[in-house]
Design an enzyme around this catalytic site. Structure first.
Site, PDB file in Angstrom:
ATOM      1  N   ASP A 145       0.826  -1.203   0.000  1.00 29.67           N
ATOM      2  CA  ASP A 145       0.000   0.000   0.000  1.00 29.67           C
ATOM      3  C   ASP A 145       0.865   1.259   0.000  1.00 29.67           C
ATOM      4  O   ASP A 145       1.974   1.263   0.536  1.00 29.67           O
ATOM      5  CB  ASP A 145      -0.904  -0.011   1.229  1.00 29.67           C
ATOM      6  CG  ASP A 145      -2.044   0.983   1.127  1.00 29.67           C
ATOM      7  OD1 ASP A 145      -2.386   1.383  -0.005  1.00 29.67           O
ATOM      8  OD2 ASP A 145      -2.588   1.363   2.177  1.00 29.67           O
ATOM      9  N   ASN A 158     -10.612  -2.847  -6.216  1.00 25.40           N
ATOM     10  CA  ASN A 158      -9.850  -1.829  -6.939  1.00 25.40           C
ATOM     11  C   ASN A 158     -10.476  -1.420  -8.269  1.00 25.40           C
ATOM     12  O   ASN A 158     -10.089  -0.407  -8.864  1.00 25.40           O
ATOM     13  CB  ASN A 158      -8.405  -2.287  -7.183  1.00 25.40           C
ATOM     14  CG  ASN A 158      -7.551  -2.257  -5.933  1.00 25.40           C
ATOM     15  OD1 ASN A 158      -6.552  -2.958  -5.831  1.00 25.40           O
ATOM     16  ND2 ASN A 158      -7.937  -1.440  -4.958  1.00 25.40           N
TER      17      ASN A 158
END
Length: 254
Positions: free
Chosen positions: A32, A80
């Site tokens: 991330d 996503n």
């Protein structure tokens, strides 16, 4: 999509060594912070994703010196797809570019690559590249690199449950024999040991639907470093820290 059938290695939790300094056999990483890393530099988010992709090689190379046999990385989640079309399209092109560029190097370095996740929404060219990379690295055993692409833990469990139900309906599986050892055989990761250590970069303290079943007894490290800045040295420090943990798995020392 389930990877090619192989004998499942013994899970890392099968015979835990408690407090003996043993490092993790399987490390999973939620990579991330790519977008924020780029924005901090006044660049588009995709610039950060490209930087993050380059970081993967360094961490893969850091696995053997740190005793890590299995590395699983979270590349693209089922959630996503909610991102902008520009970012999603750019990520799909990046995955194709990464596989094309790194395939030979990974094969020559003894890395075995697998992909987990639902491939239905991926384009045919990307699926072809994924299949080919799995094939040309299938004989390797130095490091097992698993890339979670269009992956979600809940989606994986739902797909696994559907396959299990189909086997019950067809008579291949007796429902009375189903227990907590049965479902893992239907998961995307069924040829892999459970992760010993899960690392999330960027300062966020959540698991984001990653390896929900498999990480039931994993140690977690939530660190502030953004993924493109995550180094082999920091990776080594975290694996060494794991070796100091007292892993009791629900039991107590006597």
């Amino acid at each position: 999509m389930v990877v090619a059938a192989l004998e499942k290695p013994g899970t890392s939790n099968a015979s835990p060594e408690q407090g003996d300094g043993t490092g993790p056999r399987h490390v999973a990483v939620i990579m991330d912070g790519n977008g924020r890393w780029a924005q901090m530099r006044g660049r588009p988010r995709l610039f950060g994703h490209h930087a993050g992709a380059r970081r993967v090689r360094e961490i893969v190379e850091a696995c053997p010196p740190n005793g890590v046999k299995y590395l699983t990385i979270f590349a693209f989640s089922t959630e996503n797809w909610k991102r902008t079309q520009v970012e999603v399209s750019g990520l799909m092109k990046l995955f194709q570019r990464y596989i094309t560029k790194e395939a030979r190097a990974l094969a020559d370095a003894g890395v075995r690559v697998r992909f987990i996740g639902d491939r239905v929404r991926l384009n045919n060219k990307l699926i072809e590249l994924m299949d080919n990379l799995e094939l040309i690295t299938s004989g390797n055993d130095k490091v097992h690199l698993t890339i979670a692409l269009n992956y979600g833990g809940r989606d994986e469990v739902a797909r696994a449950t559907k396959r299990l139900a189909q086997d019950v309906a067809s008579g291949k599986l007796d429902p009375e024999t189903v227990d907590e050892e049965t479902l893992p055989k239907y998961l995307d990761t069924y040829v892999l040991p459970d992760p010993d250590l899960v690392i999330r970069t960027s300062g966020e303290a959540r698991i984001s639907n990653f390896l929900l079943w498999q990480s039931a007894y994993s140690e977690y490290e939530f660190i502030d470093t953004l993924w493109p800045d995550f180094t082999a040295q920091e990776f080594g420090e975290l694996t060494a820290k794991y070796g100091t943990k007292d892993r009791r798995f629900g039991g107590v020392k006597v």
